[in-house]
Write a protein that holds these residues in place. Structure first.
Motif, mmCIF file in Angstrom:
data_model
loop_
_atom_site.group_PDB
_atom_site.id
_atom_site.type_symbol
_atom_site.label_atom_id
_atom_site.label_comp_id
_atom_site.label_asym_id
_atom_site.label_seq_id
_atom_site.Cartn_x
_atom_site.Cartn_y
_atom_site.Cartn_z
ATOM 1 N N GLY A 73 -107.894 -6.189 29.643
ATOM 2 C CA GLY A 73 -108.717 -5.053 28.803
ATOM 3 C C GLY A 73 -107.730 -4.033 27.649
ATOM 4 O O GLY A 73 -106.338 -4.097 27.087
ATOM 5 N N GLY A 74 -109.075 -3.777 26.911
ATOM 6 C CA GLY A 74 -108.594 -3.025 25.516
ATOM 7 C C GLY A 74 -108.144 -4.185 24.576
ATOM 8 O O GLY A 74 -107.728 -3.614 23.336
ATOM 9 N N SER A 75 -108.749 -5.168 24.688
ATOM 10 C CA SER A 75 -108.714 -6.134 23.528
ATOM 11 C C SER A 75 -109.919 -5.643 22.309
ATOM 12 O O SER A 75 -110.904 -5.197 23.054
ATOM 13 C CB SER A 75 -108.401 -7.229 23.825
ATOM 14 N N ALA A 76 -109.426 -5.969 21.337
ATOM 15 C CA ALA A 76 -110.418 -5.855 19.863
ATOM 16 C C ALA A 76 -110.918 -6.611 19.552
ATOM 17 O O ALA A 76 -112.042 -6.896 18.970
ATOM 18 C CB ALA A 76 -109.963 -5.206 18.723
ATOM 19 N N LEU A 77 -110.615 -8.221 20.904
ATOM 20 C CA LEU A 77 -111.191 -9.658 19.959
ATOM 21 C C LEU A 77 -111.982 -10.038 20.658
ATOM 22 O O LEU A 77 -112.707 -9.367 22.276
ATOM 23 C CB LEU A 77 -110.962 -10.378 20.479
ATOM 24 N N THR A 78 -113.321 -10.028 19.801
ATOM 25 C CA THR A 78 -114.689 -11.059 20.703
ATOM 26 C C THR A 78 -114.512 -12.378 21.171
ATOM 27 O O THR A 78 -114.164 -12.798 19.754
ATOM 28 C CB THR A 78 -115.930 -10.339 20.138
ATOM 29 N N PRO A 79 -115.611 -13.255 21.910
ATOM 30 C CA PRO A 79 -115.935 -14.605 21.096
ATOM 31 C C PRO A 79 -115.952 -14.762 19.511
ATOM 32 O O PRO A 79 -115.792 -15.535 19.487
ATOM 33 C CB PRO A 79 -116.974 -14.082 22.151
ATOM 34 N N ARG A 80 -117.057 -14.303 19.116
ATOM 35 C CA ARG A 80 -117.622 -14.180 17.436
ATOM 36 C C ARG A 80 -116.037 -14.003 16.936
ATOM 37 O O ARG A 80 -115.856 -15.391 15.702
ATOM 38 C CB ARG A 80 -118.312 -12.936 17.528
ATOM 39 N N ARG A 81 -115.428 -13.191 16.672
ATOM 40 C CA ARG A 81 -114.235 -12.763 15.997
ATOM 41 C C ARG A 81 -113.074 -14.256 16.429
ATOM 42 O O ARG A 81 -112.468 -15.207 15.198
ATOM 43 C CB ARG A 81 -113.700 -11.899 16.018
ATOM 44 N N ILE A 82 -112.853 -14.929 17.858
ATOM 45 C CA ILE A 82 -111.943 -16.458 17.587
ATOM 46 C C ILE A 82 -113.103 -16.407 17.746
ATOM 47 O O ILE A 82 -111.950 -18.066 17.137
ATOM 48 C CB ILE A 82 -111.941 -15.869 19.382
ATOM 49 N N LEU A 83 -114.208 -17.782 17.426
ATOM 50 C CA LEU A 83 -115.149 -18.382 16.969
ATOM 51 C C LEU A 83 -114.616 -18.743 15.664
ATOM 52 O O LEU A 83 -114.539 -19.511 15.046
ATOM 53 C CB LEU A 83 -116.179 -18.684 16.951
ATOM 54 N N ASP A 141 -103.472 -9.695 21.126
ATOM 55 C CA ASP A 141 -104.680 -9.816 20.600
ATOM 56 C C ASP A 141 -103.864 -10.944 19.262
ATOM 57 O O ASP A 141 -104.306 -11.925 19.169
ATOM 58 C CB ASP A 141 -104.941 -8.875 19.909
ATOM 59 N N GLY A 142 -102.965 -11.242 18.735
ATOM 60 C CA GLY A 142 -102.231 -11.492 17.621
ATOM 61 C C GLY A 142 -102.068 -12.730 17.998
ATOM 62 O O GLY A 142 -102.354 -14.177 17.354
ATOM 63 N N MET A 143 -101.496 -13.050 19.444
ATOM 64 C CA MET A 143 -101.086 -13.889 19.481
ATOM 65 C C MET A 143 -102.866 -15.472 19.842
ATOM 66 O O MET A 143 -102.322 -16.156 19.349
ATOM 67 C CB MET A 143 -100.637 -14.299 20.848
ATOM 68 N N VAL A 144 -103.225 -14.544 20.225
ATOM 69 C CA VAL A 144 -104.479 -15.406 20.299
ATOM 70 C C VAL A 144 -105.684 -15.341 19.127
ATOM 71 O O VAL A 144 -105.595 -16.631 19.075
ATOM 72 C CB VAL A 144 -105.269 -14.661 21.693
ATOM 73 N N LEU A 145 -105.214 -14.336 18.529
ATOM 74 C CA LEU A 145 -105.867 -14.812 17.351
ATOM 75 C C LEU A 145 -105.157 -15.906 16.244
ATOM 76 O O LEU A 145 -105.908 -16.362 15.924
ATOM 77 C CB LEU A 145 -106.412 -13.459 16.726
ATOM 78 N N GLY A 146 -103.884 -15.707 16.581
ATOM 79 C CA GLY A 146 -103.724 -16.441 15.759
ATOM 80 C C GLY A 146 -103.384 -18.492 15.869
ATOM 81 O O GLY A 146 -103.047 -18.963 15.266
ATOM 82 N N ALA A 147 -103.741 -18.338 17.581
ATOM 83 C CA ALA A 147 -103.802 -19.184 18.182
ATOM 84 C C ALA A 147 -105.056 -20.016 17.700
ATOM 85 O O ALA A 147 -105.467 -21.229 17.532
ATOM 86 C CB ALA A 147 -103.247 -19.970 19.418
ATOM 87 N N ALA A 148 -105.769 -19.306 17.263
ATOM 88 C CA ALA A 148 -107.548 -19.143 17.034
ATOM 89 C C ALA A 148 -107.586 -20.359 15.643
ATOM 90 O O ALA A 148 -108.458 -20.873 15.754
ATOM 91 C CB ALA A 148 -108.286 -18.140 17.736
ATOM 92 N N VAL A 149 -106.477 -19.835 14.552
ATOM 93 C CA VAL A 149 -106.645 -20.361 13.030
ATOM 94 C C VAL A 149 -105.606 -21.544 12.922
ATOM 95 O O VAL A 149 -105.294 -22.230 12.766
ATOM 96 C CB VAL A 149 -105.712 -18.694 12.555
#
Length: 315
Positions: A73-83, A141-149
């Motif tokens: 909860g509280g994550s600012a990441l959406t599926p669109r941003r991760i994709l 969130d940084g870990m997940v977005l970094g992993a996506a990139v």
């Protein structure tokens, strides 16, 4: 499943033990295996793009799905941003690395250092771009977005390696292509995605404290540390050869080396090189995993991006 309000006004699920990533992996693996069988059986060249894309994207997409399922909860990441991070961030990283490496790198003993600095630098820049205009920043969130990139970069890079392996002096080799995709898939979890996840965690930690992403000594040091891990990973085969010859090299082999030629290796030396290379990869992977684990367990800081103030640590 429990949900929580997200900063963007939607609903976001709590951390979960969802197994959707297993569905992604096994369905993808079955499709890739079926494509391999049909391609070998029919010799249909039109199936090659399907074979390359399925094999190259399977593991990266699986790990991005696994990471996203564990956002709370509280994550600012959406599926669109991760994709977007996976496709756009990964593509920008690959293109940037290709341009910079073609201009600045030349064959030398320091080439792998340059590769590490350039590729980790362009991935960090792509991650920074993907992180702009978020409503808040958390280390997870940084870990997940970094992993996506990072995994987007890895998937596209693996596609290139697979196509390169396909084309040989004797013609097209499906066997080499499949072997390359299997090896790249096995190694994918311990490379680009892991290293960029570390940078994402550090970048978002500094953003949480200052209200926006910014360059700090900690981020710069982390970037250099990840670049060193990357450089060691890429150069491990050469290091393994040097160690094996140092321990078992004969006089005639050293004389060839002195004249600039790599001597033919004995079977025992080839086996020793493989052992050294795998051992080196294990040590590098363990160091990166422990680094990321330490970031996960450290106190968390999160503030709205517009606040610009330090939030209290949340445990």
């Amino acid at each position: 499943m429990t949900t929580y309000p997200s900063p963007s006004g939607g609903r976001r699920k709590a951390p979960t033990t969802d197994r959707s990533w297993l569905v992604v992996f096994f369905v993808g693996l079955a499709l890739w295996g079926l494509t391999v069988v049909v391609t070998f059986a029919t010799g249909n060249a039109n199936l090659l793009p399907t074979l390359v894309l399925l094999g190259s994207f399977l593991v990266p997409v699986t790990f991005v799905t696994w990471s996203y399922d564990r956002l709370g909860g509280g994550s600012a990441l959406t599926p669109r941003r991760i994709l977007t991070a996976f496709l756009v961030g990964g593509t920008l990283g690959v293109l940037g690395a290709s341009v910079l490496e073609s201009y600045f790198l030349h064959p030398s003993v320091w080439m792998y250092v340059g590769v590490g600095l350039i590729e980790e630098g362009v991935k960090l820049a792509a991650l920074w771009l993907m992180a702009l205009r978020l409503t808040n920043y958390t280390r997870r969130d940084g870990m997940v977005l970094g992993a996506a990139v990072g995994f987007g970069f890895a998937a596209l890079e693996s596609s290139g390696y697979a196509l390169t392996a396909l084309v040989t002096v004797k013609g097209l080799s499906l066997t080499d292509l499949v072997q390359t995709e299997i090896l790249r898939g096995l190694l994918a979890p311990f490379g680009h995605g892991l290293w960029t996840a570390i940078l994402g965690a550090v970048l978002f930690s500094t953003a949480a404290r200052g209200g926006r992403p910014r360059l700090t000594p900690v981020l710069l040091g982390s970037y250099l540390g990840v670049a060193v891990l990357h450089s060691l990973w890429d150069s491990m085969h050469g290091i393994a050869i040097a160690l094996a010859l140092k321990l078992t090299g004969s006089d005639w082999q050293w004389r060839l080396i002195d004249t600039g030629y790599l001597p033919q290796l004995t079977q025992s030396q080839a086996n020793l090189i493989l052992v050294f290379q795998i051992a080196g990869w294990v040590v590098i992977s363990a160091a990166a995993i422990l680094w990321l684990r330490g970031l996960v367990r450290s106190p968390k800081v999160s503030v709205p991006a517009s606040a610009g103030a330090v939030a209290p640590a949340q445990h």
